[in-house]
Enzyme design. Structure first.
Site, PDB file in Angstrom:
ATOM      1  N   HIS A   9       0.831  -1.205   0.000  1.00  8.45           N
ATOM      2  CA  HIS A   9       0.000   0.000   0.000  1.00  8.45           C
ATOM      3  C   HIS A   9       0.868   1.259   0.000  1.00  8.45           C
ATOM      4  O   HIS A   9       1.536   1.535   0.997  1.00  8.45           O
ATOM      5  CB  HIS A   9      -0.897  -0.037   1.245  1.00  8.45           C
ATOM      6  N   HIS A  51      -0.840  10.272  -3.352  1.00 12.05           N
ATOM      7  CA  HIS A  51      -2.166   9.885  -2.874  1.00 12.05           C
ATOM      8  C   HIS A  51      -3.219  10.973  -2.998  1.00 12.05           C
ATOM      9  O   HIS A  51      -4.360  10.721  -3.347  1.00 12.05           O
ATOM     10  CB  HIS A  51      -2.100   9.411  -1.415  1.00 12.05           C
TER      11      HIS A  51
HETATM   12 CA    CA Z   1      -4.830   3.923  -3.118  1.00 13.73          CA
END
Ligand code: CA
Length: 300
Positions: A9, A51
């Protein structure tokens, strides 16, 4: 039983600032199945691996380009050229109001010199590392804010799909999974843009768990927030809903987010969290900030 997959992630983001090339290389060394790329376009249409659609929470943009903020005091990736973005330094995620790190025990050094990079740069590093190590680690790009990009006059999905195709990611056999929170955009990627990639519909709200049939008409999997799988945790024992079973009946894989060793909330510890989600909730894969721990757990 099919092997469960581990998705790094934002890279090995429990150890190095998220989405830096360093965190991706570390994740590659940890032997994950996929490495994630969140994507936002620059002013000159380069997909940047970051992000948020703004730069405030992970870079020193406020010091380098103080005049480029919008009225909401945010600095938007889309207002900067790739060359300008390269001048910024990337830090561990922090709250711009207080300057404090979101995860206080994570990477603390401010003297390092981490940089933003493009999707192309990251793919080239991963493909080169795959070739040199004999591994076949995949990419897991996410289209961020398609409606925002559209409003700014940009078709991010089209741009990303063209790049993926140039690097050999065209079909479900190419070790690339494309994800998006925006259901109409993901549907458009399958229908109008005719992508044959493995598509994952991300979901974060309980009402979205009612839309599985619709998702199954264009997607190959769902990516739910892990808390959406929990029906009840009051009695001390976690009870799961039938969401995973229903998804599996519709042929959808389930990749849940996000497993964090330093934030286990509903569980007694990280081992309990992994055990419970993989083998009681029966998810097929997970996004994690601590890929080494999850890879090792699943290997045993
Ligand atoms: Ca993502």
């Amino acid at each position: 039983m099919e092997p469960k997959i581990v998705i790094a992630h934002r890279g090995a983001s429990g150890y190095l600032p998220e989405h830096t090339m360093e965190s991706k290389i570390m994740a590659h060394g940890m032997g994950v199945d996929f490495i994630e790329q969140d994507l936002v376009l620059s002013k000159d249409n380069v997909p940047i691996v970051i992000h948020d659609i703004y730069l405030n929470n992970v870079t020193n943009v406020a010091t380098i380009f103080p005049d480029k903020k919008r009225e909401d005091n945010r600095f938007y990736v889309i207002d900067f050229t790739f060359e300008e973005l390269k001048q910024l330094t990337v830090f561990e995620r922090f709250d711009p109001k207080t300057g404090k790190q979101v995860y206080p025990n994570r990477f603390s050094k401010r003297t390092s010199n981490f940089k933003l990079h493009s999707l192309q740069e990251e793919i080239e590093v991963i493909q080169e590392l795959n070739e040199k190590t004999g591994k076949n680690i995949g990419i897991y790009p996410e289209i961020k804010g398609p409606a925002f990009h559209q409003k700014e006059g940009k078709d991010i999905s089209k741009i990303v799909l063209d790049i993926l195709s140039n690097y050999g990611y065209n079909s479900k056999n190419n070790n690339c999974i494309l994800q998006c929170f925006d259901a109409s955009e993901l549907k458009r990627i399958r229908t109008e843009l005719q992508s044959e990639l493995f598509l994952v519909q991300l979901i974060e709200h309980p009402q979205e768990t009612e839309q599985l049939k619709d998702y199954a008409s264009y997607a190959d999997g769902i990516g739910p927030w892990y808390k959406l799988l929990i029906k009840d945790s009051k009695s001390g024992k976690i009870e799961y809903s039938n969401l995973v079973t229903k998804a599996h009946q519709l042929g959808l894989k389930v990749h849940a987010y996000t497993l964090r060793a330093d934030d286990v909330e509903d569980y007694t510890g990280f081992n309990d969290m992994m055990n419970s989600l993989f083998f009681e909730a029966k998810i097929d894969g997970a996004f994690t900030d601590f890929p080494d721990i999850v890879v090792q757990y699943l290997t045993q």
